[in-house]
Write a protein that holds these residues in place. Structure first.
Motif, PDB file in Angstrom:
ATOM      1  N   ALA A  29     -18.712 -16.195 -46.780  1.00  0.00           N
ATOM      2  CA  ALA A  29     -18.628 -16.404 -45.260  1.00  0.00           C
ATOM      3  C   ALA A  29     -18.001 -17.774 -44.868  1.00  0.00           C
ATOM      4  CB  ALA A  29     -20.134 -15.946 -44.727  1.00  0.00           C
ATOM      5  N   THR A  33     -19.121 -19.269 -38.757  1.00  0.00           N
ATOM      6  CA  THR A  33     -19.760 -17.762 -38.432  1.00  0.00           C
ATOM      7  C   THR A  33     -21.477 -17.934 -38.697  1.00  0.00           C
ATOM      8  OG1 THR A  33     -17.712 -16.748 -39.379  1.00  0.00           O
ATOM      9  CG2 THR A  33     -19.664 -15.529 -39.160  1.00  0.00           C
ATOM     10  N   ILE A  34     -21.563 -18.620 -39.803  1.00  0.00           N
ATOM     11  CA  ILE A  34     -23.050 -18.694 -40.019  1.00  0.00           C
ATOM     12  C   ILE A  34     -23.843 -19.363 -39.178  1.00  0.00           C
ATOM     13  CG2 ILE A  34     -24.888 -19.471 -41.941  1.00  0.00           C
ATOM     14  CD1 ILE A  34     -22.787 -18.825 -44.069  1.00  0.00           C
TER      15      ILE A  34
END
Length: 94
Positions: A29, A33-34
């Protein structure tokens, strides 16, 4: 006989389709986004805590804290990602 023309060859050297199929898909990822997902979860948790009356929160301080934390996480994640990607591309002779 069919009047349809055959489908074009998907691999044409130098074309954008060839560049897309030759590159490896990104693994894992993205850091952004995290981090933004964690911001949303933290904000939701703070709203729930404030609605329950456990703690009284000042919205300005909460936003400032979230933005400082998010900025630090994005910078740290970017540095770690760059460091990890640099290890595999070294071609120097030692």
């Amino acid at each position: 006989m069919s009047s349809q023309t055959p489908a074009p060859d998907p691999y044409i050297p130098g074309s954008s389709a060839a560049a897309r199929t030759d590159s490896a898909p990104p693994s894992g990822a993205r850091v952004g986004t995290i981090v933004w997902g964690l911001i949303v979860v933290a904000l939701a948790a703070l709203i729930i805590i404030a609605q329950l009356g456990i703690v009284t929160l000042n919205g300005t301080y909460v936003l400032i804290g979230l933005m400082i934390g998010a900025g630090a996480a994005l910078v740290l994640g970017g540095l770690l990602s760059a460091r990890k990607s640099d290890n595999g591309t070294t071609t120097r002779k030692s």
